[in-house]
Design a protein around this motif. Structure first.
Motif, PDB file in Angstrom:
ATOM      1  N   ASP A 112      42.255 -11.589  -7.865  1.00 41.67           N
ATOM      2  CA  ASP A 112      43.839 -11.389  -8.456  1.00 41.67           C
ATOM      3  C   ASP A 112      44.072 -10.167  -8.092  1.00 41.67           C
ATOM      4  OD1 ASP A 112      42.679 -13.205 -10.072  1.00 41.67           O
ATOM      5  OD2 ASP A 112      42.160 -11.921 -11.618  1.00 41.67           O
ATOM      6  N   SER A 113      43.297  -9.757  -7.158  1.00 45.70           N
ATOM      7  CA  SER A 113      44.279  -8.258  -6.339  1.00 45.70           C
ATOM      8  C   SER A 113      44.684  -9.027  -5.317  1.00 45.70           C
ATOM      9  CB  SER A 113      43.535  -7.020  -6.528  1.00 45.70           C
ATOM     10  OG  SER A 113      43.139  -6.781  -8.289  1.00 45.70           O
ATOM     11  N   ILE A 114      44.329  -9.651  -4.595  1.00 47.75           N
ATOM     12  CA  ILE A 114      45.546 -10.363  -3.395  1.00 47.75           C
ATOM     13  C   ILE A 114      46.281 -11.392  -3.979  1.00 47.75           C
ATOM     14  CG2 ILE A 114      44.294 -11.004  -1.261  1.00 47.75           C
ATOM     15  CD1 ILE A 114      41.403  -9.956  -1.956  1.00 47.75           C
ATOM     16  N   LYS A 115      47.572 -11.233  -3.097  1.00 49.40           N
ATOM     17  CA  LYS A 115      48.716 -11.930  -3.265  1.00 49.40           C
ATOM     18  C   LYS A 115      49.259 -11.961  -2.470  1.00 49.40           C
ATOM     19  CE  LYS A 115      49.711 -10.841  -8.169  1.00 49.40           C
ATOM     20  NZ  LYS A 115      48.118 -11.401  -8.423  1.00 49.40           N
ATOM     21  N   LYS A 116      48.880 -13.792  -2.437  1.00 46.42           N
ATOM     22  CA  LYS A 116      49.143 -14.520  -0.886  1.00 46.42           C
ATOM     23  C   LYS A 116      50.962 -14.468  -0.711  1.00 46.42           C
ATOM     24  CE  LYS A 116      48.674 -18.012   1.444  1.00 46.42           C
ATOM     25  NZ  LYS A 116      49.778 -18.757   2.425  1.00 46.42           N
ATOM     26  N   ASP A 117      52.002 -14.334  -0.029  1.00 47.91           N
ATOM     27  CA  ASP A 117      53.488 -13.783   0.455  1.00 47.91           C
ATOM     28  C   ASP A 117      53.172 -14.641   1.796  1.00 47.91           C
ATOM     29  OD1 ASP A 117      55.581 -13.745   0.571  1.00 47.91           O
ATOM     30  OD2 ASP A 117      55.609 -11.578  -0.145  1.00 47.91           O
ATOM     31  N   GLY A 118      53.333 -15.983   1.875  1.00 44.17           N
ATOM     32  CA  GLY A 118      53.289 -16.603   2.917  1.00 44.17           C
ATOM     33  C   GLY A 118      52.058 -16.534   4.305  1.00 44.17           C
ATOM     34  N   ASN A 119      53.063 -15.941   5.403  1.00 41.95           N
ATOM     35  CA  ASN A 119      51.285 -15.771   6.049  1.00 41.95           C
ATOM     36  C   ASN A 119      51.001 -13.858   6.198  1.00 41.95           C
ATOM     37  OD1 ASN A 119      51.525 -17.869   7.619  1.00 41.95           O
ATOM     38  ND2 ASN A 119      53.083 -17.430   9.099  1.00 41.95           N
ATOM     39  N   THR A 120      51.536 -13.426   4.374  1.00 46.71           N
ATOM     40  CA  THR A 120      50.726 -12.022   4.034  1.00 46.71           C
ATOM     41  C   THR A 120      50.104 -11.446   3.502  1.00 46.71           C
ATOM     42  OG1 THR A 120      52.936 -10.841   3.659  1.00 46.71           O
ATOM     43  CG2 THR A 120      53.051 -11.024   6.048  1.00 46.71           C
ATOM     44  N   TYR A 121      49.443 -10.780   3.517  1.00 48.09           N
ATOM     45  CA  TYR A 121      48.602 -10.622   1.860  1.00 48.09           C
ATOM     46  C   TYR A 121      49.017  -9.578   1.013  1.00 48.09           C
ATOM     47  CZ  TYR A 121      46.150 -14.844   2.863  1.00 48.09           C
ATOM     48  OH  TYR A 121      45.456 -16.526   3.056  1.00 48.09           O
TER      49      TYR A 121
END
Ligand SMILES: [Zn+2]
Length: 576
Positions: A112-121
């Motif tokens: 839950d503490s790892i948020k994906k935003d396209g090609n970045t985390y």
């Protein structure tokens, strides 16, 4: 290396040009900014080292692996970190620990503490990482990495066969970024200060070559072998590359400026003889010429290596990718050899050995923080081709080669691109920047000074990332002339200056000025031929000087343009 393919469109060959380079786009996306700028989630930590382990599967074109990133906290009080890993690869888990807590299970970061935003985390730590320890992250990942269809121009993993039908794998990812195949801080301005390692598990019928030196090779008794390669020196992310195939090796000790340099040739078994007759001589010639002009090879600790690649070539640090078909010239579109200068001098040497190795000084030793300043990589390296030509074939040959490349300058957009958005400049970063360096050199009128500047740059910015401003200032300081307006003209505008002159009726006086240039453009000119040499300081107002008989011939537009990149023009009907 990168945009030779775009260049060939100038030669009116019909090609699918590297699209991202071929127009000057002014709109950038959120993803461009995340990738190309120092975001708050990147600014507080500095990468110290990457230890990468990867196991490729040739049949399914997938990889699985893990990366240990060692880093230090340079700004306290942050708990969110940006990591880059391109789709469709998947992060399975992230473990955070310090030097004294290796592998403690409670430091597994909650999904839950790892948020994906396209090609970045964006990874949120529960506690601020500590400044007093070195911090580590272990990232486990897997998936199908983007496949290169037209390496090295597009980038990605390459799954191919050698000419005997045996598996051959590698990666090319300049521009695209190393996050196309392993998780990292995919920003050119942060190199791992303590280097890194590459551990690769491959079928025991193949050999894996990586950057730096082989630490060990072990048989896993399950049909696979593990190779561990390591570099001690800082390295660009995109330069860390595995090569997997039917490689054989021979080596030599080159007696260089800093002592014994280990030189290794890793080639496919069937290229062994050609490597000895064609490759080795040009590698030796390259080292001799480049150490003379640019100073010691920058990576004695890691050695120099050149490795057969299934694509044209790339400047992979201490493991240069080579795919120029063992012939002189430039292997154009896997079809024919061409000379990019069209003067014939480019057929005297192997383009990929010279150009890609030239990047060891400019790109790998001196790296720009932002892609916008990449002329420092490609302009100097393009100029290293001129220097190589001059070293072996004389000054006139070098001048001709450089002048020949000038026809490829486009002046459609400035050499320096937009900052903070991972935009690589137009291909003028090669030919125009190289012609600007040729111009500066003749303006100084002192080759020893010019050489000491090239060597001084490599010493002063040894293993560093820089901005164009640092390079420009260094050149001005050491040339003892403020060239800032000259850099502005050539790097930040598309305008070509014009040097205008005319003679008095009695031919005893010459009048001259700069036109078609930015305010304050003040390039000094040393004009010389076998008989005479003068130095003048043209301005945008008319200047004049008395000339002796043998000095008049110095004002010859053809002669001047060979030494300088601008338009030289004698005005008629102005005589007085
Ligand atoms: Zn290059």
């Amino acid at each position: 290396m990168k945009k030779i393919i775009a260049f060939v469109s100038l030669l009116s060959f019909c090609i699918a040009a590297n699209a991202q380079q071929d127009f000057y786009h002014e709109t950038f996306t959120h993803a461009d900014t995340l990738r190309g700028s120092v975001t708050p989630e990147r600014a507080w930590w500095d990468v110290l080292r990457y230890d990468i382990t990867v196991k490729p599967d040739y049949a399914t074109k997938t990889i699985e692996g893990n990366v240990n990133i060692a880093y230090k906290v340079i700004k306290e009080g942050h708990y969110k970190m940006q990591l880059d890993l391109q789709e469709p690869l998947i992060i399975d888990s992230v473990i955070s620990y310090t030097r004294f807590e290796q592998g403690r299970a409670e430091n597994v970061i909650n999904n839950d503490s790892i948020k994906k935003d396209g090609n970045t985390y964006i990874i949120a730590f529960e506690y601020y990482p500590q400044t007093k320890f070195d911090n580590y992250l272990k990232i486990v990942y897997h998936g199908t990495p983007r496949e290169a269809k037209n390496a090295p121009w597009d980038g990605g993993w390459i799954w191919t066969k050698d000419s005997l039908g045996r598996p051959w794998m590698t990666v090319a990812c300049q521009g695209l970024g190393a996050s196309a195949w392993y998780p990292c801080k995919d920003y050119q301005g942060d190199e791992p200060d303590d280097g890194g390692s590459l551990t690769v598990i491959v079928p025991d019928t193949l050999v894996c070559v990586g950057n730096g030196r082989l630490q060990y090779k072990k048989n896993n008794n399950d049909g696979t072998e593990t190779y561990k390669w390591e570099v001690k020196d800082p390295i660009n992310n995109y330069n860390i590359i595995p090569y997997i195939g039917k490689y054989v090796n021979f080596s030599e000790v080159y007696k260089g400026e800093k002592g014994n340099l280990d030189v290794n040739y890793w080639v496919l078994d069937y290229n062994l003889e050609k490597a000895k007759t064609h490759m080795q001589p040009d590698v030796e010639r390259m080292l001799k010429a480049f150490e003379y002009w640019m100073g010691p090879y920058p990576f004695y600790e890691d050695g120099y290596k050149i490795v057969d690649a299934p694509h044209l070539g790339m400047e992979h640090q201490s493991a240069i990718a080579y795919g120029n078909s063992y012939r002189n010239g430039y292997f154009f579109r896997n079809k024919e050899m061409i000379d990019l200068s069209k003067t014939g001098w480019g057929f005297k040497w192997d383009f990929i050995i010279v150009h890609e190795s030239g990047h060891e000084w400019f790109a790998n030793n001196i790296t720009t923080k932002d892609l916008a300043d990449m002329w420092v990589h490609e302009g100097f390296t393009n100029y290293s081709e001129t220097l190589f030509t001059e070293f072996y074939y004389g000054k006139e040959a070098g001048n001709e080669y450089n002048f020949g490349l000038r026809k490829n300058i486009r002046n459609k957009q400035p050499v320096i691109a937009h900052y903070g958005v991972n935009e690589e400049p137009d291909l003028d970063e090669y030919y125009k920047a190289s012609n600007m360096l040729h111009t500066l050199r003749h303006s100084m009128g002192d080759d020893e000074k010019f050489r000491s500047i090239l060597r001084g740059l490599n010493k002063t910015f040894y293993h560093q990332t820089v901005t164009t401003q640092q390079i420009e200032n260094y050149i001005s300081d050491h040339a003892e002339f403020n060239y800032s307006k000259v850099f502005d003209q050539y790097l930040r505008t598309t305008q070509i200056p014009q040097f205008e002159f005319y003679f008095s009726t009695d031919k005893k006086k010459v009048f001259y000025r700069w036109d078609s240039c930015i305010a304050g453009f003040n390039l000094p000119l040393v004009l010389k031929n076998d008989d005479a040499k003068i130095k003048i300081y043209p301005k945008q107002d008319w200047q004049s000087m008395n000339i002796a008989g043998n000095q008049m011939a110095l004002f010859n537009p053809i002669l001047i343009e060979k030494m300088y990149y601008f338009v030289a023009k004698e005005l008629q009907g102005m005589n007085k």
